[in-house]
Every structure is written in structure tokens, then in C-alpha cells.
Design an enzyme around this catalytic site. Structure first.
Site, PDB file in Angstrom:
ATOM      1  N   LYS A   1       9.719  33.622  42.251  1.00  0.00           N
ATOM      2  CA  LYS A   1       9.572  32.386  41.484  1.00  0.00           C
ATOM      3  C   LYS A   1      10.379  32.485  40.184  1.00  0.00           C
ATOM      4  O   LYS A   1      11.472  33.048  40.188  1.00  0.00           O
ATOM      5  CB  LYS A   1       8.090  32.080  41.267  1.00  0.00           C
ATOM      6  CG  LYS A   1       7.299  32.098  42.582  1.00  0.00           C
ATOM      7  CD  LYS A   1       5.882  31.677  42.456  1.00  0.00           C
ATOM      8  CE  LYS A   1       5.181  31.779  43.802  1.00  0.00           C
ATOM      9  NZ  LYS A   1       3.799  31.279  43.762  1.00  0.00           N
TER      10      LYS A   1
ATOM     11  N   GLY B   1      -1.481  31.620  44.084  1.00  0.00           N
ATOM     12  CA  GLY B   1      -1.696  31.973  42.695  1.00  0.00           C
ATOM     13  C   GLY B   1      -3.116  31.798  42.213  1.00  0.00           C
ATOM     14  O   GLY B   1      -3.405  31.961  41.031  1.00  0.00           O
TER      15      GLY B   1
ATOM     16  N   GLU C   1       1.505  28.072  53.968  1.00  0.00           N
ATOM     17  CA  GLU C   1       1.053  28.444  52.629  1.00  0.00           C
ATOM     18  C   GLU C   1       0.158  27.358  52.046  1.00  0.00           C
ATOM     19  O   GLU C   1       0.627  26.463  51.363  1.00  0.00           O
ATOM     20  CB  GLU C   1       2.246  28.715  51.728  1.00  0.00           C
ATOM     21  CG  GLU C   1       3.383  27.705  51.837  1.00  0.00           C
ATOM     22  CD  GLU C   1       4.111  27.515  50.526  1.00  0.00           C
ATOM     23  OE1 GLU C   1       4.264  28.487  49.798  1.00  0.00           O
ATOM     24  OE2 GLU C   1       4.480  26.367  50.236  1.00  0.00           O
TER      25      GLU C   1
ATOM     26  N   GLU D   1       5.149  24.442  45.620  1.00  0.00           N
ATOM     27  CA  GLU D   1       5.408  24.165  44.206  1.00  0.00           C
ATOM     28  C   GLU D   1       6.576  23.199  44.041  1.00  0.00           C
ATOM     29  O   GLU D   1       6.608  22.414  43.085  1.00  0.00           O
ATOM     30  CB  GLU D   1       5.670  25.485  43.466  1.00  0.00           C
ATOM     31  CG  GLU D   1       4.404  26.327  43.353  1.00  0.00           C
ATOM     32  CD  GLU D   1       4.647  27.800  43.077  1.00  0.00           C
ATOM     33  OE1 GLU D   1       3.653  28.524  42.939  1.00  0.00           O
ATOM     34  OE2 GLU D   1       5.825  28.223  43.023  1.00  0.00           O
TER      35      GLU D   1
ATOM     36  N   HIS E   1       8.783  24.781  49.527  1.00  0.00           N
ATOM     37  CA  HIS E   1       7.638  25.489  48.959  1.00  0.00           C
ATOM     38  C   HIS E   1       6.688  24.484  48.307  1.00  0.00           C
ATOM     39  O   HIS E   1       7.119  23.462  47.767  1.00  0.00           O
ATOM     40  CB  HIS E   1       8.123  26.512  47.924  1.00  0.00           C
ATOM     41  CG  HIS E   1       7.068  27.471  47.476  1.00  0.00           C
ATOM     42  ND1 HIS E   1       6.102  27.138  46.548  1.00  0.00           N
ATOM     43  CD2 HIS E   1       6.810  28.752  47.852  1.00  0.00           C
ATOM     44  CE1 HIS E   1       5.313  28.180  46.348  1.00  0.00           C
ATOM     45  NE2 HIS E   1       5.712  29.166  47.135  1.00  0.00           N
TER      46      HIS E   1
ATOM     47  N   ASN F   1       8.603  36.390  46.977  1.00  0.00           N
ATOM     48  CA  ASN F   1       9.126  35.221  46.278  1.00  0.00           C
ATOM     49  C   ASN F   1       8.824  35.412  44.789  1.00  0.00           C
ATOM     50  O   ASN F   1       7.686  35.293  44.366  1.00  0.00           O
ATOM     51  CB  ASN F   1       8.465  33.949  46.816  1.00  0.00           C
ATOM     52  CG  ASN F   1       8.928  32.701  46.086  1.00  0.00           C
ATOM     53  OD1 ASN F   1       9.978  32.689  45.449  1.00  0.00           O
ATOM     54  ND2 ASN F   1       8.134  31.642  46.159  1.00  0.00           N
TER      55      ASN F   1
ATOM     56  N   SER G   1      -1.683  34.127  47.793  1.00  0.00           N
ATOM     57  CA  SER G   1      -2.449  35.228  47.191  1.00  0.00           C
ATOM     58  C   SER G   1      -2.533  36.442  48.112  1.00  0.00           C
ATOM     59  O   SER G   1      -3.587  37.080  48.236  1.00  0.00           O
ATOM     60  CB  SER G   1      -3.858  34.749  46.789  1.00  0.00           C
ATOM     61  OG  SER G   1      -3.779  33.763  45.782  1.00  0.00           O
TER      62      SER G   1
END
Length: 252
Positions: free
Chosen positions: A11, A173, A167, A97, A95, A9, A213
């Protein structure tokens, strides 16, 4: 037996030129898709060029997001119909985010899952777990509810084809990867939820990924777990060499 699925991904990273250069560096280096499927999810700005330049690569080109309507007055959104017509086959939905920064609710995510199926796209459904939730008594119900709500109105035959990514947002991250046992616990819980919603047979067909990560140094142990069928990698997918190391994990 479930075929492993290794997805990157990107991003909001790279450029169109960098995306095409990336694909060129994968030629002849990806695994046999009958043994391991690989995918890259990228910005909608890149997708048409990526589809056109993927050629004979055994690589799935995926979108990072889509809207829940096919067309209309929705400035800045990405049409699932347009993605399908472009040749994109998979789309990430929900996701962490998107949930955090764009306030996507379970209801919105469910609408997007239905829109993906309506347009022949395979949804990669993400479910989150924040550190505060992990430390609280309702952690299990939190993960279960996200899966349950995402799949409302989804038929048995559709459910067989979904991909689910566990996730925990505290790991994305941050450099803090869930331990293999923590990742397995979350993925097992997702599979059991699907079994409760549908059947053991369908749950055993659905591929469940871990994301957070993930890199070449920790992926082997994560991928050795019974209920983890692949990974959804962020930073480790931005360079061809590191992505190929993940993709070819069975060769190690």
C-alpha cells in the site's frame, strides 16, 4: 495442480531505501518458485528500483494499480505500458480501497484488466464484500457480479492466467479475519463463477487468493482450504520476517 501464490501489498508504506533493504533481506530465504510463487506489490515510486535490485530473487514485482490507458493527459496516473517496460509483470486491480476511496466502478476495473492484458501484465483481480453486504440476502450476487463484470471481454486463454483475490473489506486492516470456512466459501464461489463464465478446466487453473488481516498465526488454516491457493497480505508483508513466514508456509 495449482502453484500456491503468496503476495504482499505494501500500500502507501515504506520508502525506496526501505524497499531495497527489504529485498536484500530475502536473499536465499524465499521458496522454490516451482513450489510456491511469491510477489510484492509496491508503490510505483519504488518499482524501478525494486526490479533493478531483485536480481536473482525468485520474487515477482507487482504494481498496486494501473490506469486503463497506456498514455495521455491523465495527471498522476500510472501507465500499464510503462510498468511493462520497467519489468513489472503483475498488477493488482480493483482493490477494495480503490473501490472505496477512489470510487472505482466495475466498468473502470474491467477497462484496467483489459489494459493489463494489452501490455502483457498479469492482473490480480480483487473482489470485495462489505459487512453490510455479508449480512444481506444479495451477498452472493454481489461477489459474483464483481467477478463477472471484471472479466467482460476477456478470452479463455487470458482467463487461464488471471489471479483473483477474495478480500472482504470488513476484514482488511481491521484485525477481523474471515474464518477459514468463510474464506473458503468466498473463494469457492469465485471459482464456480469462472467455471460458469468459461469452463471447469479454466476454473481449475485459476488461482484464487484470500486477503484480509492475514498473518502468520491464521494463514495455515486459511491455506489448507481446497479453493484457496494463496494470500494477499497487507500489514504482514511490511517486514521481511513476517513475509517470509507466510512465503514458506509449506515448510512448517
Amino acid at each position: 495442480m495449482r502453484t500456491p501464490f503468496i503476495a504482499g501489498n505494501w500500500k502507501m508504506n515504506l520508502s525506496v531505501k526501505e524497499a531495497v533493504d527489504f529485498l536484500n533481506q530475502l536473499a536465499g530465504k524465499l521458496p522454490d518458485p516451482s513450489k510456491t510463487e511469491t510477489a510484492i506489490a509496491a508503490s510505483p515510486l519504488f518499482l524501478e528500483s525494486m526490479v533493478e535490485n531483485s536480481g536473482d530473487l525468485p520474487l515477482i514485482i507487482a504494481a498496486e494499480n494501473c490506469f486503463y490507458e497506456d498514455s495521455g493527459a491523465y495527471t498522476g496516473e500510472t501507465s500499464p505500458l510503462a510498468l511493462a517496460e520497467m519489468g513489472v509483470t503483475h498488477v493488482i486491480i480493483g482493490h477494495s480501497e480503490r473501490r472505496k476511496y477512489f470510487k472505482e466502478t466495475d466498468d473502470i476495473i474491467n477497462k484496467k484488466v483489459q489494459a493489463a492484458f494489452r501490455n502483457g501484465l498479469t492482473p490480480i483481480i480483487c473482489c470485495d464484500e462489505t459487512m453490510s453486504r455479508r449480512e444481506s440476502p444479495d451477498r452472493i450476487s454481489w461477489v459474483v457480479s464483481q467477478v463477472t463484470n471484471a472479466l467482460k471481454g476477456i478470452s479463455d486463454e487470458q482467463a487461464r492466467t488471471i489471479i483473483v483475490a477474495y478480500e472482504p473489506s470488513w476484514a482488511i486492516g481491521s484485525g477481523k479475519t474471515a474464518s477459514a470456512s468463510e474464506a473458503e466459501e468466498g473463494c469457492y464461489l469465485i471459482r464456480q463463477t469462472i467455471a460458469d463464465l468459461y469452463s471447469d478446466e479454466i476454473a481449475n487453473e485459476v488461482r484464487v487468493l484470500y486477503g484480509g488481516s492475514v498473518n502468520d498465526s491464521n494463514s495455515a488454516e486459511i491455506l489448507s482450504q481446497n479453493d484457496i491457493d494463496g494470500v494477499l497480505a497487507g500489514g504482514a508483508s511490511l517486514k521481511p520476517d513476517s513475509f517470509l513466514k507466510l512465503a514458506n508456509f509449506l515448510e512448517k
